[in-house]
Scaffold this motif. Structure first.
Motif, PDB file in Angstrom:
ATOM      1  N   MET A   1     124.202  -1.113  82.255  1.00  0.00           N
ATOM      2  CA  MET A   1     123.173  -0.297  82.905  1.00  0.00           C
ATOM      3  C   MET A   1     123.363  -0.203  84.416  1.00  0.00           C
ATOM      4  N   THR A   2     124.083  -1.132  84.998  1.00  0.00           N
ATOM      5  CA  THR A   2     124.334  -1.096  86.438  1.00  0.00           C
ATOM      6  C   THR A   2     125.746  -0.589  86.760  1.00  0.00           C
ATOM      7  N   SER A   3     126.479  -0.151  85.756  1.00  0.00           N
ATOM      8  CA  SER A   3     127.881   0.241  85.944  1.00  0.00           C
ATOM      9  C   SER A   3     128.058   1.634  86.534  1.00  0.00           C
ATOM     10  N   GLY A   4     127.035   2.434  86.516  1.00  0.00           N
ATOM     11  CA  GLY A   4     127.118   3.796  87.034  1.00  0.00           C
ATOM     12  C   GLY A   4     125.738   4.383  87.183  1.00  0.00           C
ATOM     13  N   PRO A   5     125.653   5.593  87.693  1.00  0.00           N
ATOM     14  CA  PRO A   5     124.336   6.191  87.895  1.00  0.00           C
ATOM     15  C   PRO A   5     123.628   6.501  86.580  1.00  0.00           C
ATOM     16  N   VAL A   6     122.306   6.531  86.682  1.00  0.00           N
ATOM     17  CA  VAL A   6     121.429   6.921  85.582  1.00  0.00           C
ATOM     18  C   VAL A   6     120.489   8.006  86.101  1.00  0.00           C
ATOM     19  N   LEU A   7     119.884   8.728  85.186  1.00  0.00           N
ATOM     20  CA  LEU A   7     118.881   9.726  85.547  1.00  0.00           C
ATOM     21  C   LEU A   7     117.545   9.256  84.990  1.00  0.00           C
ATOM     22  N   MET A   8     116.625   8.903  85.907  1.00  0.00           N
ATOM     23  CA  MET A   8     115.305   8.406  85.509  1.00  0.00           C
ATOM     24  C   MET A   8     114.277   9.508  85.706  1.00  0.00           C
TER      25      MET A   8
ATOM     26  N   TYR B   1     114.634  -4.773  81.509  1.00  0.00           N
ATOM     27  CA  TYR B   1     115.014  -5.294  80.193  1.00  0.00           C
ATOM     28  C   TYR B   1     114.623  -6.767  80.017  1.00  0.00           C
ATOM     29  N   ALA B   2     113.604  -7.219  80.722  1.00  0.00           N
ATOM     30  CA  ALA B   2     113.193  -8.629  80.709  1.00  0.00           C
ATOM     31  C   ALA B   2     112.916  -9.165  79.306  1.00  0.00           C
ATOM     32  N   GLU B   3     112.411  -8.324  78.400  1.00  0.00           N
ATOM     33  CA  GLU B   3     112.090  -8.800  77.040  1.00  0.00           C
ATOM     34  C   GLU B   3     113.339  -9.198  76.260  1.00  0.00           C
ATOM     35  N   HIS B   4     114.514  -8.788  76.747  1.00  0.00           N
ATOM     36  CA  HIS B   4     115.767  -9.134  76.070  1.00  0.00           C
ATOM     37  C   HIS B   4     116.489 -10.326  76.705  1.00  0.00           C
ATOM     38  N   LYS B   5     115.919 -10.860  77.775  1.00  0.00           N
ATOM     39  CA  LYS B   5     116.561 -11.997  78.455  1.00  0.00           C
ATOM     40  C   LYS B   5     116.725 -13.154  77.467  1.00  0.00           C
ATOM     41  N   GLY B   6     117.907 -13.750  77.466  1.00  0.00           N
ATOM     42  CA  GLY B   6     118.192 -14.854  76.556  1.00  0.00           C
ATOM     43  C   GLY B   6     118.868 -14.419  75.266  1.00  0.00           C
ATOM     44  N   LYS B   7     118.866 -13.129  74.986  1.00  0.00           N
ATOM     45  CA  LYS B   7     119.536 -12.623  73.786  1.00  0.00           C
ATOM     46  C   LYS B   7     121.024 -12.479  74.081  1.00  0.00           C
ATOM     47  N   PRO B   8     121.862 -12.566  73.054  1.00  0.00           N
ATOM     48  CA  PRO B   8     123.317 -12.540  73.259  1.00  0.00           C
ATOM     49  C   PRO B   8     123.835 -11.283  73.965  1.00  0.00           C
ATOM     50  N   PHE B   9     123.156 -10.174  73.799  1.00  0.00           N
ATOM     51  CA  PHE B   9     123.627  -8.905  74.367  1.00  0.00           C
ATOM     52  C   PHE B   9     123.095  -8.621  75.767  1.00  0.00           C
ATOM     53  N   PHE B  10     122.217  -9.498  76.294  1.00  0.00           N
ATOM     54  CA  PHE B  10     121.537  -9.222  77.562  1.00  0.00           C
ATOM     55  C   PHE B  10     122.513  -8.992  78.718  1.00  0.00           C
ATOM     56  N   GLU B  11     123.454  -9.888  78.911  1.00  0.00           N
ATOM     57  CA  GLU B  11     124.368  -9.762  80.057  1.00  0.00           C
ATOM     58  C   GLU B  11     125.196  -8.486  79.970  1.00  0.00           C
ATOM     59  N   GLY B  12     125.682  -8.163  78.802  1.00  0.00           N
ATOM     60  CA  GLY B  12     126.440  -6.923  78.620  1.00  0.00           C
ATOM     61  C   GLY B  12     125.591  -5.687  78.874  1.00  0.00           C
ATOM     62  N   LEU B  13     124.337  -5.743  78.449  1.00  0.00           N
ATOM     63  CA  LEU B  13     123.403  -4.636  78.676  1.00  0.00           C
ATOM     64  C   LEU B  13     123.187  -4.409  80.170  1.00  0.00           C
ATOM     65  N   ILE B  14     122.979  -5.489  80.902  1.00  0.00           N
ATOM     66  CA  ILE B  14     122.745  -5.379  82.345  1.00  0.00           C
ATOM     67  C   ILE B  14     124.000  -4.857  83.050  1.00  0.00           C
ATOM     68  N   GLU B  15     125.144  -5.361  82.668  1.00  0.00           N
ATOM     69  CA  GLU B  15     126.403  -4.874  83.267  1.00  0.00           C
ATOM     70  C   GLU B  15     126.589  -3.386  83.002  1.00  0.00           C
TER      71      GLU B  15
ATOM     72  N   PRO C   1     119.841  -1.203  90.814  1.00  0.00           N
ATOM     73  CA  PRO C   1     120.205  -2.548  91.274  1.00  0.00           C
ATOM     74  C   PRO C   1     120.030  -3.554  90.135  1.00  0.00           C
ATOM     75  N   ARG C   2     120.864  -4.555  90.102  1.00  0.00           N
ATOM     76  CA  ARG C   2     120.847  -5.553  89.029  1.00  0.00           C
ATOM     77  C   ARG C   2     119.457  -6.161  88.810  1.00  0.00           C
ATOM     78  N   GLU C   3     118.782  -6.533  89.899  1.00  0.00           N
ATOM     79  CA  GLU C   3     117.465  -7.180  89.783  1.00  0.00           C
ATOM     80  C   GLU C   3     116.462  -6.260  89.083  1.00  0.00           C
ATOM     81  N   GLN C   4     116.527  -4.976  89.394  1.00  0.00           N
ATOM     82  CA  GLN C   4     115.615  -4.019  88.774  1.00  0.00           C
ATOM     83  C   GLN C   4     115.963  -3.824  87.293  1.00  0.00           C
ATOM     84  N   ALA C   5     117.240  -3.787  86.975  1.00  0.00           N
ATOM     85  CA  ALA C   5     117.668  -3.676  85.570  1.00  0.00           C
ATOM     86  C   ALA C   5     117.201  -4.898  84.776  1.00  0.00           C
TER      87      ALA C   5
END
Length: 149
Positions: free
Chosen positions: A65-72, A49-63, A41-45
């Motif tokens: 990471m939430t675009s498909g399944p992951v294996l944790m 990645y909270a330490e990257h919030k505000g960096k130029p790549f943050f929004e793309g990273l979140i999109e 879920p977006r909120e969990q992502a």
């Protein structure tokens, strides 16, 4: 024994690399304690990645990471955090050594296949973010005595 959080990112899943990567980790002798296959879920992502919030790549990273399944996963082993960082290779796949996961499978930093905790503190935080205590199994592989003194 040390624990770490490992996540195969959406590109690893889409490219069918799960079994190859898991085999590398298992072959090293590390013990799998927990595994989840899901779409974050977006909120969990954003928390992850909270330490990257505000960096130029943050929004793309979140999109991404939430675009498909992951294996944790939660893995355990002696000095596993440092060892997994070496096995994964540098974050930028163009700087990652051949034989590392990123060196062998990834082409771009933004699609670098795998995430692994970088310290005991981040491992604890990441594990607690994605797993409950009852989801983490305790067990002893019969080969343990052949791996470590």
């Amino acid at each position: 024994m040390e624990r770490t959080f490992i996540m195969l990112k959406p590109d690893a899943i889409q490219r069918g690399l799960m079994s190859d990567i898991l085999k590398r980790i298992e072959s090293k002798g590390y013990k799998l304690l927990a595994m989840k296959f899901l779409r974050i879920p977006r909120e969990q992502a954003e928390r992850h990645y909270a330490e990257h919030k505000g960096k130029p790549f943050f929004e793309g990273l979140i999109e991404y990471m939430t675009s498909g399944p992951v294996l944790m996963m939660v893995w355990e082993g002696e000095n596993i955090i440092a060892s997994m960082r070496t096995m994964m290779g540098k974050t930028n796949p163009n700087e990652a050594a051949p034989g590392t996961i990123r060196g062998d499978y990834a082409q771009q930093t933004g699609r670098n296949i795998i995430h692994g905790s970088d310290s005991p503190e981040s491992a604890k935080r990441e594990i607690e973010l994605f797993f409950n205590d009852y989801e983490i199994q305790s067990w002893e592989p019969s080969v343990s005595k052949w791996l470590c003194e």
